[in-house]
Motif scaffolding. Structure first.
Motif, PDB file in Angstrom:
ATOM      1  N   GLU A  39       0.840  -1.195   0.000  1.00  0.00           N
ATOM      2  CA  GLU A  39       0.000   0.000   0.000  1.00  0.00           C
ATOM      3  C   GLU A  39       0.875   1.245   0.000  1.00  0.00           C
ATOM      4  OE1 GLU A  39      -3.132   0.019   2.856  1.00  0.00           O
ATOM      5  OE2 GLU A  39      -3.490  -2.129   2.612  1.00  0.00           O
ATOM      6  N   TYR A  40       0.577   2.138  -0.920  1.00  0.00           N
ATOM      7  CA  TYR A  40       1.345   3.372  -1.062  1.00  0.00           C
ATOM      8  C   TYR A  40       0.786   4.437  -0.134  1.00  0.00           C
ATOM      9  CZ  TYR A  40       3.676   1.128  -4.873  1.00  0.00           C
ATOM     10  OH  TYR A  40       4.443   0.258  -5.600  1.00  0.00           O
ATOM     11  N   ASP A  49       6.115  -7.434   7.215  1.00  0.00           N
ATOM     12  CA  ASP A  49       6.428  -6.981   5.858  1.00  0.00           C
ATOM     13  C   ASP A  49       7.851  -6.444   5.762  1.00  0.00           C
ATOM     14  OD1 ASP A  49       3.932  -7.769   5.042  1.00  0.00           O
ATOM     15  OD2 ASP A  49       3.155  -5.744   4.716  1.00  0.00           O
ATOM     16  N   ARG A  50       8.302  -5.747   6.800  1.00  0.00           N
ATOM     17  CA  ARG A  50       9.677  -5.233   6.800  1.00  0.00           C
ATOM     18  C   ARG A  50      10.673  -6.383   6.707  1.00  0.00           C
ATOM     19  NH1 ARG A  50      13.941  -4.801   9.587  1.00  0.00           N
ATOM     20  NH2 ARG A  50      13.078  -5.779  11.437  1.00  0.00           N
ATOM     21  N   LEU A  95       9.994  -0.550  -3.813  1.00  0.00           N
ATOM     22  CA  LEU A  95      11.279  -0.215  -3.183  1.00  0.00           C
ATOM     23  C   LEU A  95      11.615   1.267  -3.339  1.00  0.00           C
ATOM     24  CD1 LEU A  95      13.378  -3.359  -4.175  1.00  0.00           C
ATOM     25  CD2 LEU A  95      12.274  -2.868  -1.978  1.00  0.00           C
ATOM     26  N   LEU A  96      11.246   1.860  -4.462  1.00  0.00           N
ATOM     27  CA  LEU A  96      11.434   3.308  -4.630  1.00  0.00           C
ATOM     28  C   LEU A  96      10.616   4.069  -3.600  1.00  0.00           C
ATOM     29  CD1 LEU A  96      11.458   3.717  -8.504  1.00  0.00           C
ATOM     30  CD2 LEU A  96      13.165   4.658  -6.937  1.00  0.00           C
ATOM     31  N   HIS A  97       9.391   3.658  -3.415  1.00  0.00           N
ATOM     32  CA  HIS A  97       8.519   4.307  -2.434  1.00  0.00           C
ATOM     33  C   HIS A  97       9.121   4.207  -1.030  1.00  0.00           C
ATOM     34  CE1 HIS A  97       4.636   4.816  -0.151  1.00  0.00           C
ATOM     35  NE2 HIS A  97       4.586   5.837  -0.992  1.00  0.00           N
ATOM     36  N   LEU A  98       9.602   3.025  -0.683  1.00  0.00           N
ATOM     37  CA  LEU A  98      10.240   2.850   0.626  1.00  0.00           C
ATOM     38  C   LEU A  98      11.524   3.666   0.737  1.00  0.00           C
ATOM     39  CD1 LEU A  98       9.635  -0.970   1.104  1.00  0.00           C
ATOM     40  CD2 LEU A  98       8.689   0.875   2.509  1.00  0.00           C
ATOM     41  N   ASP A 104      16.293   5.547   3.060  1.00  0.00           N
ATOM     42  CA  ASP A 104      17.163   4.432   3.423  1.00  0.00           C
ATOM     43  C   ASP A 104      17.946   3.950   2.203  1.00  0.00           C
ATOM     44  OD1 ASP A 104      18.320   2.069   4.381  1.00  0.00           O
ATOM     45  OD2 ASP A 104      16.595   1.651   5.663  1.00  0.00           O
ATOM     46  N   LEU A 105      19.265   3.976   2.330  1.00  0.00           N
ATOM     47  CA  LEU A 105      20.147   3.587   1.231  1.00  0.00           C
ATOM     48  C   LEU A 105      20.091   2.098   0.897  1.00  0.00           C
ATOM     49  CD1 LEU A 105      23.266   5.774   2.017  1.00  0.00           C
ATOM     50  CD2 LEU A 105      21.691   6.027   0.106  1.00  0.00           C
ATOM     51  N   LYS A 106      19.653   1.253   1.855  1.00  0.00           N
ATOM     52  CA  LYS A 106      19.637  -0.187   1.553  1.00  0.00           C
ATOM     53  C   LYS A 106      18.643  -0.498   0.439  1.00  0.00           C
ATOM     54  CE  LYS A 106      16.443  -1.404   5.218  1.00  0.00           C
ATOM     55  NZ  LYS A 106      16.381  -1.854   6.578  1.00  0.00           N
ATOM     56  N   TYR A 107      17.505   0.197   0.409  1.00  0.00           N
ATOM     57  CA  TYR A 107      16.535  -0.015  -0.666  1.00  0.00           C
ATOM     58  C   TYR A 107      17.107   0.486  -1.989  1.00  0.00           C
ATOM     59  CZ  TYR A 107      13.280  -0.769   3.186  1.00  0.00           C
ATOM     60  OH  TYR A 107      12.666  -1.233   4.316  1.00  0.00           O
TER      61      TYR A 107
END
Length: 144
Positions: A39-40, A49-50, A95-98, A104-107
């Motif tokens: 969900e955006y 989910d994380r 992943l872009l949204h996150l 966060d650089l990990k995404y």
């Protein structure tokens, strides 16, 4: 930031995922179903989910392939069928949204690795958006 979020949401509307159910694999974790259910919203995701996203990132970073079905803990692929182009693009948008919401650089790191996948390339629009988000995030981090 809002402009980038709006671009992501627009591209989501252009990348609907068609789910194909395989009765032989009921009870396994379906990556396309998980991707489609994202969900955006404001960026808060459940702890479950994380953890799933953490495991997906590991698959991107280490295995460099994503499959349609996995064991429920995502430790073992349950099929040889690779994730479709639409599902891969939709995952990239998730992943872009996150990345934007969590800064966060990990995404972002996993997105950059995804953009080099030869088996299923990301769309040009998503690749360009990854570049925009990378520039935004590095600019934001410079000012902090």
């Amino acid at each position: 930031m809002n402009e980038l979020i709006n671009k992501v949401k627009y591209l989501v509307s252009q990348n609907e995922i068609e789910l194909q159910v395989n009765d032989d694999l009921q009870g396994f974790f379906s990556l396309p179903v998980f991707i489609k259910c994202y969900e955006y919203t404001d960026g808060s995701i459940s702890e479950t989910d994380r953890l799933i996203y953490e495991r997906i990132l590991k698959k991107i970073d280490v295995v460099k392939h994503l499959y349609v079905y996995y064991s429920n803990d995502l430790s073992i692929k349950s099929t040889e069928i690779l994730l479709s182009e639409r599902s891969t693009n939709r995952l990239a948008l998730n992943l872009l949204h996150l990345t934007i919401l969590k800064s966060d650089l990990k995404y972002l790191n996993s997105l950059l690795k995804m953009s080099s996948f030869k088996s299923i390339p990301l769309s040009d629009e998503i690749t360009n958006l990854i570049t925009d988000v990378k520039e935004w995030l590095f600019s934001k981090n410079e000012h902090n």
